[in-house]
Write a protein that holds these residues in place. Structure first.
Motif: not given
Lengths: 290, 290
Positions: A217-236
């Motif tokens: 979850i990334a938050k910065a002043e003046g910005h919308r909070a973002l909830t996300t994942h990074l997926f490990v490329a090639g994962s089952p």
């Protein structure tokens, strides 16, 4: 007064007409016809209705401080991800589901710290940058990170085996919008199967696995909070996530490195795994961004 | 792999294609599009989605051995009554909702016994007949009866005040399909308001009252079981039952009598209230009835 198949939906809609909250009123005006149509179309027996009541009750009763079975139900029905999609950013990094394991506060950690308190087998460095949609690095942004172990378990699933806060960290970006930490490469894992949602998956022949990922979850002043994942490329299971959360744009290379200089800078030994994602977040509306 | 507004519903439907149970498969094929359409049409914020999760969780956690808050939710949304309607008899007495208070077994009682263990102020006699749709009296039918007190509470709502089994009885019909018992005239009453369903009613400006009624489940060999109420004609809220369960055909006269001979036969004192309902149940399919 006579409630029958012809009058039922209108009678229930009329009962909610005095609702003052406009969003609740709008919701009930949509919910009631969908729910009644579902009953008209499926025509449940009383035993099936009782089963549904009992199933929902058990879902609520499975929930506690570290388990959220209704989130899991919403996840496997694709509702969580649809809600995320509707509320996602127009530009910048795509969002994905919060998931059921963001239930405890992440400990504050400094850049370079390890979130792997168990000393996993395969060191990994995530060296990331947070940017605004215009490309400007965001200094002093807050990034909440959580992930499972190399065995596929979150700390809250293994009390007594994992120390609280293992796999979790609350970071702040430094110069150039950078934040970085040491960790392990998370494993793919099954969502919890010992509750009613697990029963549903079994009854429908669905596997319970999620491809490997790290939550942010990334938050910065003046910005919308973002909830996300990074997926490990090639994962089952990258093509059949049990909770429908994969987006192509979130696939991230986790690359093995034998660069000893780089390893020394990061404070790890070779071979190690390196990922260098960029997280791009939108300015809030009214900030001149459109 | 890319889950978005265009692919979401098909992706979730596809995930359930291996479901072998035909009813579960049919249900999921109907549920998923309705649920997704509801999300598309309402476009919940993430905070609204979280509220919904938390609301459903609290409903499950409010349930215990004597409280069924999900039945209550189904009731106030008209879903319970719709399910009853769909499964109702074609001929004979109309059915209505089971309600959330049929949670304990009714004590077996003999005809003429009183189910009012508190000695209420206004004696009442229910002298009833169970018939098949062809008019034949059904001897040795089982009739489960439950009702609230003159103050509007079921026994399970007032442990320590009401003895267990107050207002409840399991009777068998005798000669002529007759069963009868002494009781009090039940009061109209509010459904429980101290849980999430009570919050919903308050937020939508709905009153929580049900008109006065006595519950019945009638069972006889070779016949379908019937779940219904008899409503006290003229009761407050007869036109706006919080759970939509009223049917005109179930309104029953509870008439005051000063007939001393009749009172003596029934073992009550004048004035007393008398109701003489007929409960008509259908033969099971395949019994030559249709």
């Amino acid at each position: 007064m006579d409630y029958n198949e012809d009058t039922a939906t209108d009678a229930v809609l009329a009962s909610f007409e005095e609702t003052t909250d406009p969003r609740l009123r709008a919701f009930l005006r949509l919910l009631v016809p969908h729910l009644h149509d579902l009953v008209f179309e499926f025509r449940p027996t009383l035993a099936e209705w009782e089963y549904a009541i009992e199933f929902l009750t058990r879902i609520g009763q499975k929930c506690d401080d570290t388990r959220q079975e209704f989130v899991l139900l919403s996840d496997v029905l694709g509702v969580s991800m649809l809600t995320e999609t509707i509320n996602g950013q127009q530009e910048g990094t795509e969002s994905t589901v919060l998931g059921p394991f963001h239930m405890v506060a992440s400990p504050q950690r400094k850049n370079g710290e390890s979130i792997d308190l168990l000393g996993g087998a395969r060191p990994c460095v995530i060296d990331a940058t947070v940017l605004s949609t215009d490309g400007k690095p965001l200094v002093d942004a807050e990034v909440d990170v959580w992930q499972c172990t190399e065995d596929g378990f979150y700390d809250v699933q293994q009390p007594g085996i994992q120390p609280p806060g293992n796999g979790r960290g609350l970071f702040r970006t430094g110069e150039g919008g950078r934040f970085w930490f040491r960790t392990v490469v998370p494993s793919h894992y099954p969502i919890p199967q010992d509750g009613p949602v697990g029963e549903l998956l079994k009854a429908t022949g669905r596997h319970p696995y999620r491809p490997a990922h790290v939550h942010f979850i990334a938050k910065a002043e003046g910005h919308r909070a973002l909830t996300t994942h990074l997926f490990v490329a090639g994962s089952p299971y990258i093509d059949s996530d049990a909770v429908f959360a994969v987006r192509k744009s979130l696939l991230t290379d986790f690359t093995e490195s034998r660069d000893e200089d780089l390893a020394r800078q990061y404070g790890v030994t070779v071979p190690f795994v390196l990922a260098t994602p960029r997280i791009v977040i939108e300015p809030e509306e009214g900030d001149g961004s459109g």
